[in-house]
Design a protein around this motif. Structure first.
Motif, PDB file in Angstrom:
ATOM      1  N   LYS A  74       0.803  -1.224   0.000  1.00 48.36           N
ATOM      2  CA  LYS A  74       0.000   0.000   0.000  1.00 48.36           C
ATOM      3  C   LYS A  74       0.833   1.269   0.000  1.00 48.36           C
ATOM      4  O   LYS A  74       0.501   2.246  -0.663  1.00 48.36           O
ATOM      5  CB  LYS A  74      -0.939  -0.004   1.208  1.00 48.36           C
ATOM      6  N   LYS A  75       1.935   1.267   0.746  1.00 48.28           N
ATOM      7  CA  LYS A  75       2.695   2.512   0.867  1.00 48.28           C
ATOM      8  C   LYS A  75       3.308   2.932  -0.462  1.00 48.28           C
ATOM      9  O   LYS A  75       3.688   4.091  -0.638  1.00 48.28           O
ATOM     10  CB  LYS A  75       3.775   2.384   1.935  1.00 48.28           C
ATOM     11  N   TYR A  76       3.411   2.000  -1.422  1.00 49.94           N
ATOM     12  CA  TYR A  76       3.964   2.343  -2.724  1.00 49.94           C
ATOM     13  C   TYR A  76       2.889   2.831  -3.697  1.00 49.94           C
ATOM     14  O   TYR A  76       3.218   3.286  -4.787  1.00 49.94           O
ATOM     15  CB  TYR A  76       4.712   1.151  -3.320  1.00 49.94           C
ATOM     16  N   LYS A  77       1.616   2.725  -3.302  1.00 47.30           N
ATOM     17  CA  LYS A  77       0.558   3.240  -4.176  1.00 47.30           C
ATOM     18  C   LYS A  77       0.322   4.716  -3.856  1.00 47.30           C
ATOM     19  O   LYS A  77      -0.792   5.162  -3.622  1.00 47.30           O
ATOM     20  CB  LYS A  77      -0.723   2.423  -4.005  1.00 47.30           C
ATOM     21  N   GLU A  78       1.409   5.458  -3.817  1.00 46.46           N
ATOM     22  CA  GLU A  78       1.397   6.879  -3.496  1.00 46.46           C
ATOM     23  C   GLU A  78       2.146   7.632  -4.588  1.00 46.46           C
ATOM     24  O   GLU A  78       2.790   7.035  -5.449  1.00 46.46           O
ATOM     25  CB  GLU A  78       2.076   7.126  -2.137  1.00 46.46           C
ATOM     26  N   ASN A  80       4.857   9.278  -4.529  1.00 47.46           N
ATOM     27  CA  ASN A  80       6.312   9.110  -4.555  1.00 47.46           C
ATOM     28  C   ASN A  80       6.737   8.021  -5.534  1.00 47.46           C
ATOM     29  O   ASN A  80       7.732   8.169  -6.262  1.00 47.46           O
ATOM     30  CB  ASN A  80       6.841   8.778  -3.157  1.00 47.46           C
ATOM     31  N   ILE A 145      -4.480   6.413  -7.377  1.00 52.06           N
ATOM     32  CA  ILE A 145      -3.493   6.216  -6.317  1.00 52.06           C
ATOM     33  C   ILE A 145      -4.028   6.845  -5.031  1.00 52.06           C
ATOM     34  O   ILE A 145      -4.967   7.647  -5.053  1.00 52.06           O
ATOM     35  CB  ILE A 145      -2.114   6.821  -6.671  1.00 52.06           C
ATOM     36  N   ASN A 146      -3.416   6.467  -3.915  1.00 56.01           N
ATOM     37  CA  ASN A 146      -3.797   7.018  -2.615  1.00 56.01           C
ATOM     38  C   ASN A 146      -3.072   8.343  -2.381  1.00 56.01           C
ATOM     39  O   ASN A 146      -1.989   8.583  -2.917  1.00 56.01           O
ATOM     40  CB  ASN A 146      -3.447   6.036  -1.499  1.00 56.01           C
ATOM     41  N   PHE A 147      -3.680   9.170  -1.541  1.00 60.26           N
ATOM     42  CA  PHE A 147      -3.035  10.447  -1.213  1.00 60.26           C
ATOM     43  C   PHE A 147      -3.504  10.897   0.166  1.00 60.26           C
ATOM     44  O   PHE A 147      -4.701  10.885   0.457  1.00 60.26           O
ATOM     45  CB  PHE A 147      -3.379  11.523  -2.249  1.00 60.26           C
ATOM     46  N   LYS A 151      -7.766   6.554   0.325  1.00 58.51           N
ATOM     47  CA  LYS A 151      -7.630   5.566  -0.739  1.00 58.51           C
ATOM     48  C   LYS A 151      -8.196   6.095  -2.055  1.00 58.51           C
ATOM     49  O   LYS A 151      -9.301   6.635  -2.108  1.00 58.51           O
ATOM     50  CB  LYS A 151      -8.352   4.273  -0.336  1.00 58.51           C
TER      51      LYS A 151
END
Length: 365
Positions: A74-78, A80, A145-147, A151
């Motif tokens: 999940k943390k990579y669906k940002e 960055n 993507i999440n922000f 979600k």
């Protein structure tokens, strides 16, 4: 010659071609390399890369400018992660006649698609999904993507130009991953009232699999989603909302309990079935016909009691106010009907409190 079926999805800005077959990964790479793109960048799931590294090397022909390996968490669906891909594209001097290739599950497809829709105001991307979830639900119509901890806050209605579903890739998954993906297939059976496909899901959960089961399930889901998206691409007339069945509560559950998307959607669907009974859009007979498959899923997922124990109704209601399908000051939910679904856009906080009280007592085993 391997059997390969195809589905064509006609969208306002693109015609998407989807190929479905068994053991077609090398066929997919050959087709992609032969396409008239100047350069390609591959974005691939880190868990899957080691299995296909040699395939990519054999097919590169100097056309693949870079291979970007990302972790499907999940943390990579940002943003960055998107920024890293964009930097690689700039370094490779990618122009509008270049293409991104996503190889992996839904996270990889979303990140790659989000970059593709924004780079130079939009370039093509191609998807090779590797999970039941991504093959059945994540390859037509939209990317996000999440922000800021929310979600799918950033995204667009955008599809890959080509998609290659190699059913053999599912052999790399464990049973839990497959079951989480089957929840999305079950969702499709509910919104179009297809009992025959629901029985095939039940067969798999009972251990009664057969060789073509995932070919059949994938093709059914893609045809279902194709029909919905072609008729309501921008989610303007309510048809597209059928695909949100179970997702309103699921988005909260994913964040709160760190659940996988499929297991969260399963409990979201249970809540919306309870709401359907509350608003009399289904009767007890319809509910009784659904219960056996709910029981089979819960026997394999087994998170219901934990979720019930930790329910904080006011926290949930406050969180659900930010769901993207809400309208005005009320909540919007997708409910089941005798023959499919309806959209209820005037669900109140009081209605939700009653539904969550029933959900907290729900016992299927």
């Amino acid at each position: 010659m391997k059997k390969i079926d195809s589905i064509t999805v006609r969208l306002p800005y693109i015609t998407q071609k989807i190929f479905i077959g068994c053991d077609i990964f090398d066929f997919a790479l050959r087709e992609i390399i032969a396409m008239r793109y100047d350069k390609l960048i591959v974005v691939v799931d880190s868990n899957f890369y080691k299995l296909i590294k040699s395939n990519l090397e054999r097919c590169s022909e100097n056309k693949i400018a870079d291979i970007i390996v990302i972790s499907p968490v999940k943390k990579y669906k940002e943003f960055n992660a998107c920024s890293e891909i964009i930097q690689k594209m700039v370094q490779a001097k990618m122009n509008r006649n270049c293409c991104l290739i996503a190889i992996g599950g839904g996270y990889v497809g979303d990140i790659t698609g989000f970059v593709a829709t924004n780079y130079m105001r939009g370039i093509d991307f191609i998807q090779i999904p590797t999970t039941v979830m991504s093959m059945s639900d994540a390859i037509i119509g939209k990317v996000a993507i999440n922000f800021g901890g929310i979600k799918n806050l950033l995204g667009s209605f955008y599809s890959p130009r080509y998609t290659f579903c190699d059913i053999n890739l599912l052999l790399t998954l464990n049973k839990k991953e497959i079951i989480f993906g089957l929840v999305e297939v079950w969702k499709h059976t509910l919104v179009v009232n297809d009992n025959s496909i629901a029985r095939k899901i039940a067969d798999y959960l009972d251990g009664k699999s057969y060789p073509d089961i995932f070919f059949d399930l994938t093709k059914f889901s893609l045809k279902t989603k194709k029909k919905i998206v072609e008729n309501d691409f921008n989610d303007k007339n309510g048809i597209h909302k059928a695909l949100s069945l179970g997702h309103t509560y699921a988005n909260y559950l994913e964040q709160k309990f760190n659940l996988r998307h499929g297991e969260a959607v399963f409990y979201g669907i249970i809540l919306e079935i309870i709401l359907s009974l509350h608003f009399n859009t289904i009767n007890q007979d319809k509910f009784n016909s659904i219960k056996p498959l709910i029981k089979k899923f819960e026997e394999n997922i087994g998170m219901l009691h934990k979720i019930q124990t930790l329910i904080n109704i006011e926290e949930i209601i406050n969180n659900l106010k930010f769901d993207k399908i809400n309208q005005g000051n009320h909540f919007t939910f997708v409910l089941l009907t005798k023959n499919g679904f309806c959209v209820k856009s005037n669900v109140t906080s009081g209605n939700l409190r009653e539904a969550f009280i029933e959900f907290s007592k729900f016992n299927i085993l």
